[in-house]
Design an enzyme around this catalytic site. Structure first.
Site, PDB file in Angstrom:
ATOM      1  N   HIS A  43       3.409  31.315   4.505  1.00 35.76           N
ATOM      2  CA  HIS A  43       3.381  32.772   4.635  1.00 35.76           C
ATOM      3  C   HIS A  43       2.654  33.237   5.891  1.00 35.76           C
ATOM      4  CE1 HIS A  43       4.397  32.533   0.257  1.00 35.76           C
ATOM      5  NE2 HIS A  43       5.208  33.495   0.624  1.00 35.76           N
TER       6      HIS A  43
ATOM      7  N   GLU B  65       6.415  36.856  -4.983  1.00 35.71           N
ATOM      8  CA  GLU B  65       5.129  36.265  -5.371  1.00 35.71           C
ATOM      9  C   GLU B  65       3.946  37.093  -4.892  1.00 35.71           C
ATOM     10  OE1 GLU B  65       7.358  34.736  -3.293  1.00 35.71           O
ATOM     11  OE2 GLU B  65       7.523  32.591  -3.747  1.00 35.71           O
TER      12      GLU B  65
ATOM     13  N   ASP C 219      17.990  46.644  -5.159  1.00 38.62           N
ATOM     14  CA  ASP C 219      18.694  45.789  -4.214  1.00 38.62           C
ATOM     15  C   ASP C 219      18.365  46.228  -2.786  1.00 38.62           C
ATOM     16  OD1 ASP C 219      21.495  45.562  -2.513  1.00 38.62           O
ATOM     17  OD2 ASP C 219      21.069  43.796  -3.742  1.00 38.62           O
TER      18      ASP C 219
ATOM     19  N   ASP D 141      12.092  37.843   3.388  1.00 40.82           N
ATOM     20  CA  ASP D 141      11.619  36.681   2.635  1.00 40.82           C
ATOM     21  C   ASP D 141      12.384  36.585   1.325  1.00 40.82           C
ATOM     22  OD1 ASP D 141      10.139  34.463   1.964  1.00 40.82           O
ATOM     23  OD2 ASP D 141       8.415  35.587   1.230  1.00 40.82           O
TER      24      ASP D 141
END
Length: 359
Positions: free
Chosen positions: A69, A93, A155, A186
């Site tokens: 990251h 995450e 979306d 990502d």
């Protein structure tokens, strides 16, 4: 730890002994005790690893997520002179969000991820990924609770087209909102054809391009770095397609070998304005100075960045030799000026004999 199917994907979070550290089960058990053994006195050396799998594919691990990251976020953020508004596509995450929030220039981060259930699972079972509690200036223990963060569960294609598409594509929806300085992708699975299809989707990519300020910077991970004996990603095709159909003026490829995907991982940075190349190619000292001025301090006194610094950025500036070979591997009869063995991108070439080497 947890295994279930959300509306969009199968999620598995597992906790294991890290293979690459060769930690035995006996040593791990000793580290949990208080018997004053070496293991119990150095518990941090015997941590378990947590891994996140989506539809059976490894997405992230506790030992590898920080290098991954940091490599994803900070080269793009440091290339922009003053990134105030940042968009993250995916990143459920929370670790991409964590790295962006370390920059004191950031006023708002918009994160768009379709899977709310997955994000809630990550917050519950891998809170380390989204921990901003040590950052001085962050308003939340969890990065998701930072007042600068805005999370939309929808979306990403629809989000950008509705807000930044051409008028005919927005179908009468409200006018464009404030633009982004940096956009971080990502969300794609690099093992499928997403990268190629991304640049072929003219409706989405135009809305995406429209969403960026004039000095805008875009970054995405594009999967494993190619080996010397395989074709890898058709970078030439991607570059040409993006430049022609969208208008990015400068693109850069780099890889990071410490993500624990068992092979170096690749990233693509695209600059909307070629003038930003000067910031991409700054010296390690210049980058280090700005990092000291920009990155938030911590309550613990430790650096907020575990791996990224001026020297790391310097390494990212020049693609690996394998990528050079992939880029220059064209059909017979085609040539690129920069692939000529006599080409120098930094100035006119001179014959060695023209230099006076005498004292």
């Amino acid at each position: 730890v947890v295994s279930l199917k959300t509306k969009y994907q199968n999620v598995e979070i597992v906790e294991i002994l890290p293979k690459f550290h060769s930690i035995s089960h006996i040593s791990y058990v000793k580290s949990l005790s208080n018997d004053e053994s070496y293991e119990s006195l150095n518990k941090e050396l015997y941590r378990t690893d947590k891994q996140v799998f989506l539809d059976g594919d490894l997405q992230s691990s506790l030992y590898g997520e920080v290098p991954y990251h940091e490599a994803m976020v900070h080269p793009a953020m440091m290339t922009h002179p003053n990134p105030k508004r940042v968009a993250i596509i995916g990143g459920g995450e929370g670790a991409t969000l964590r790295e962006v929030l370390k920059h004191n220039t950031v006023e708002e981060v918009v994160m768009v991820d379709i899977d709310e259930e997955f994000i809630n699972l990550c917050r519950a079972h891998i809170p380390e990924w989204s921990d901003c509690s040590d950052l001085i200036g962050s308003s939340g223990g969890s990065c998701f609770d930072d007042e600068r963060a805005r999370v939309y569960f929808q979306d990403a294609f629809k989000y950008f087209i509705d807000r930044f598409g051409d008028e005919s594509e927005r179908n009468g929806k409200p006018e464009k909102e404030e633009l982004f300085d940096v956009i971080i992708m990502d969300a794609c699975d690099p093992m499928n054809e997403f990268v190629e299809n991304l640049f072929k989707n003219s409706v989405f990519i135009h809305s995406f391009y429209n969403a960026m300020t004039e000095d805008g910077v875009f970054v995405t991970q594009i999967g494993r770095s190619p080996k010397g004996d395989e074709g890898g990603i058709d970078l030439t095709g991607v570059f040409k397609s993006a430049a022609k159909d969208v208008g990015f003026e400068s693109m850069h490829i780099y890889d990071e070998g410490h993500t624990l995907f068992y092979i170096p991982w690749s990233y693509l940075v695209a600059l909307k304005n070629a003038s930003m190349r000067n910031r991409w190619y700054r010296s390690p000292a210049e980058i280090e100075k700005e990092l000291q001025q920009r990155i938030l301090k911590t309550h613990s006194g430790k650096s907020a960045l575990a791996n990224f610094d001026g020297s790391t950025m310097f390494d990212y500036q020049i693609p690996s030799r394998v990528y050079e070979s992939v880029y220059c591997r064209l059909p017979l009869g085609e040539t690129l000026e920069e692939c000529d063995r006599h080409y120098s991108g930094f100035g006119p070439n001179s014959n060695l004999g023209s230099f006076d080497l005498s004292n």
